[in-house]
Write a protein that holds these residues in place. Sequence first.
Motif, mmCIF file in Angstrom:
data_model
loop_
_atom_site.group_PDB
_atom_site.id
_atom_site.type_symbol
_atom_site.label_atom_id
_atom_site.label_comp_id
_atom_site.label_asym_id
_atom_site.label_seq_id
_atom_site.Cartn_x
_atom_site.Cartn_y
_atom_site.Cartn_z
ATOM 1 N N ALA A 49 0.860 -1.184 0.000
ATOM 2 C CA ALA A 49 0.000 0.000 0.000
ATOM 3 C C ALA A 49 0.896 1.234 0.000
ATOM 4 C CB ALA A 49 -0.912 0.002 1.217
ATOM 5 N N HIS A 50 0.643 2.153 -0.934
ATOM 6 C CA HIS A 50 1.499 3.326 -1.072
ATOM 7 C C HIS A 50 0.884 4.606 -0.532
ATOM 8 C CE1 HIS A 50 4.264 1.021 -3.507
ATOM 9 N NE2 HIS A 50 3.260 0.649 -4.260
ATOM 10 N N GLY A 51 -0.406 4.819 -0.718
ATOM 11 C CA GLY A 51 -1.002 6.101 -0.375
ATOM 12 C C GLY A 51 -1.991 6.062 0.765
ATOM 13 N N ALA A 52 -2.068 4.957 1.473
ATOM 14 C CA ALA A 52 -3.095 4.802 2.497
ATOM 15 C C ALA A 52 -2.997 5.869 3.582
ATOM 16 C CB ALA A 52 -3.017 3.411 3.113
ATOM 17 N N GLN A 53 -1.807 6.133 4.067
ATOM 18 C CA GLN A 53 -1.626 7.087 5.159
ATOM 19 C C GLN A 53 -2.065 8.492 4.752
ATOM 20 O OE1 GLN A 53 -0.378 5.454 7.764
ATOM 21 N NE2 GLN A 53 -0.075 7.041 9.267
ATOM 22 N N GLU A 54 -1.619 8.947 3.594
ATOM 23 C CA GLU A 54 -1.931 10.319 3.175
ATOM 24 C C GLU A 54 -3.411 10.518 2.878
ATOM 25 O OE1 GLU A 54 -0.836 10.338 -1.563
ATOM 26 O OE2 GLU A 54 0.810 10.299 -0.125
ATOM 27 N N GLU A 55 -4.143 9.444 2.607
ATOM 28 C CA GLU A 55 -5.568 9.559 2.319
ATOM 29 C C GLU A 55 -6.424 9.377 3.567
ATOM 30 O OE1 GLU A 55 -7.138 8.003 -1.259
ATOM 31 O OE2 GLU A 55 -5.155 7.655 -2.099
#
Length: 176
Positions: A129-135
């Motif tokens: 998972a690459h963008g989970a935190q920023e979303e």
Amino acid sequence: MWPTSASRTAYANRWIEVSEDVVQMPDGTEGIYGVVTVRHASVFVVAITDADEVVLVQLDRHTTGPGLEVPAGGTDGEQPLVAAQRELEEESGYRARQWREIGRMNALNGICRAPEVVFLATGLSRAEAHGAQEEGISAVRTVPWPGVMEMVRTGEICDGETVAALMYAALALGRL
């Protein structure tokens, strides 16, 4: 569409445009109508594991607070399938071998032009998972299909687009 005699952009950014239109209403009177146009279509992914579990993301949205949704996002000008594949991996850490478009819908069609495409993804494998935190995604859950339907029934899943995407999946899978 209702006849429009004038239109002005009240606000715009890279994702949306808000316009104020002077329209002739169905009863013949003139009125002002606010319209939000989403610049690129959105995609929704109902990803099902080999154990018949639905992949859900737990996130906290600025507009509605915490909730459970299927992985989703904007196409950013990409083909819908490419965007769906990207969103599934970014948000959930899964990839899928099989993809099928199962529906098209419009969000908030009383005030928006916001086309959406729904995909069914199967043959899942783990990815990063690459963008989970920023979303704002705090967790990824896999829930058996009957449990997901119960979560819709009780309101634990209350995102309208997720509910609609699950309906398309139920139809596609012959579960209705």
